[in-house]
Design an enzyme around this catalytic site. Sequence first.
Site, mmCIF file in Angstrom:
data_model
loop_
_atom_site.group_PDB
_atom_site.id
_atom_site.type_symbol
_atom_site.label_atom_id
_atom_site.label_comp_id
_atom_site.label_asym_id
_atom_site.label_seq_id
_atom_site.Cartn_x
_atom_site.Cartn_y
_atom_site.Cartn_z
ATOM 1 N N GLY A 82 6.273 -0.611 0.083
ATOM 2 C CA GLY A 82 7.098 0.520 0.477
ATOM 3 C C GLY A 82 7.343 0.511 1.980
ATOM 4 N N ALA A 83 7.946 1.581 2.466
ATOM 5 C CA ALA A 83 8.195 1.726 3.908
ATOM 6 C C ALA A 83 8.276 3.215 4.212
ATOM 7 C CB ALA A 83 9.490 1.038 4.293
ATOM 8 N N SER A 93 2.066 5.240 -2.011
ATOM 9 C CA SER A 93 2.304 5.816 -3.332
ATOM 10 C C SER A 93 3.362 5.029 -4.114
ATOM 11 C CB SER A 93 2.716 7.287 -3.212
ATOM 12 O OG SER A 93 3.884 7.407 -2.444
ATOM 13 N N GLU A 119 -0.682 -5.279 6.173
ATOM 14 C CA GLU A 119 0.641 -5.396 5.541
ATOM 15 C C GLU A 119 1.466 -6.465 6.256
ATOM 16 O OE1 GLU A 119 2.177 -1.404 5.708
ATOM 17 O OE2 GLU A 119 1.000 -0.761 3.987
ATOM 18 N N GLY A 171 2.308 4.361 7.814
ATOM 19 C CA GLY A 171 1.915 5.763 7.689
ATOM 20 C C GLY A 171 0.536 5.904 7.060
ATOM 21 N N THR A 174 0.840 -1.196 0.000
ATOM 22 C CA THR A 174 0.000 0.000 0.000
ATOM 23 C C THR A 174 0.879 1.251 0.000
ATOM 24 O OG1 THR A 174 -1.675 -1.205 1.238
ATOM 25 C CG2 THR A 174 -1.788 1.192 1.363
HETATM 26 C C1 ABF Z 1 3.027 1.532 2.970
HETATM 27 O O1 ABF Z 1 3.091 2.754 2.370
HETATM 28 C C2 ABF Z 1 3.160 1.831 4.365
HETATM 29 O O2 ABF Z 1 3.511 0.857 5.230
HETATM 30 C C3 ABF Z 1 4.035 2.993 4.443
HETATM 31 O O3 ABF Z 1 3.491 3.707 5.476
HETATM 32 C C4 ABF Z 1 3.780 3.662 3.172
HETATM 33 C C5 ABF Z 1 4.909 4.229 2.397
HETATM 34 O O4 ABF Z 1 4.271 5.115 1.567
HETATM 35 P P1 ABF Z 1 4.845 5.829 0.329
HETATM 36 O O5 ABF Z 1 5.282 4.780 -0.604
HETATM 37 O O6 ABF Z 1 3.652 6.597 -0.155
HETATM 38 O O7 ABF Z 1 5.932 6.705 0.840
HETATM 39 O O8 ABF Z 1 3.961 0.693 2.480
#
Ligand code: ABF
Length: 233
Positions: free
Chosen positions: A97-98, A45, A118, A111, A43
């Site tokens: 992502g992280a 961007s 996840e 976030g 999840t």
């Molecule tokens: C997810 O997307 C979340 O665990 C993490 O908070 C967030 C990272 O978001 P982005 O890719 O938008 O920076 O993986």
Amino acid sequence: METFMAFRSKTAAQDALKRAVAKAALEEIRPLLTPETVIGVGTGSTANMFIDELGTLAGTFKGAVASSEASAERLRGHGIDVFDLNSVGSMPVYVDGADEIDPGFAMIKGGGAALTREKIVAACAERFVCIADESKDVAVLGQFPLPVEVIPMARSYVARELVKMGADPIYRQGVITDNGNQILDLYDFPIEHPVEMESRINQLVGVVTNGLFAARGADVLLLGRKDGSVERR
Ligand code: ABF
């Protein structure tokens, strides 16, 4: 104060890095894709850009398990079948992502408030491929607020217990997770020992889980550098 134009170009530059790691992730997992393969998809961007890349291979693999309703909808929009995790065994890979990742590949995630799903999908995957731009690469976790998902009736109790642990929990107003729960964010909470801290917080009654992914961290990091390159660690 940062101007709107400066903000927009900074965001566009960061988006280019995210796009680059999304493409690199597709190459990373391409050898795993067969008509029988179901993969885990995260999840956010960066994960969204990965979903867009994955869409180019729709029909060549079986489908995906998504860590949020938002990602499931985006996957379906690309013609990718989305499966309930209970109908799938183990998956070869989970891509997500992280918010931060440390040198030991422990992460802060959540976030976007999707941390519990996840963590569940990641637990079912043989490998975790983390995709991030270089702003997420930190020596010590904790600059980014650590989210803790709580059962609503336990929120104040858990917050008091977290204060005893030296944290400063803030209720994320107006946010309900996909599981119907609430989020406390721990600000300015440097985490030197992520495995221990993940377990300590999870032991508080009323906590569903917290955003430390340390006991099961990433296996591969694809990091987008400002010069446009992608570093694989
Ligand atoms: C997810 O997307 C979340 O665990 C993490 O908070 C967030 C990272 O978001 P982005 O890719 O938008 O920076 O993986």
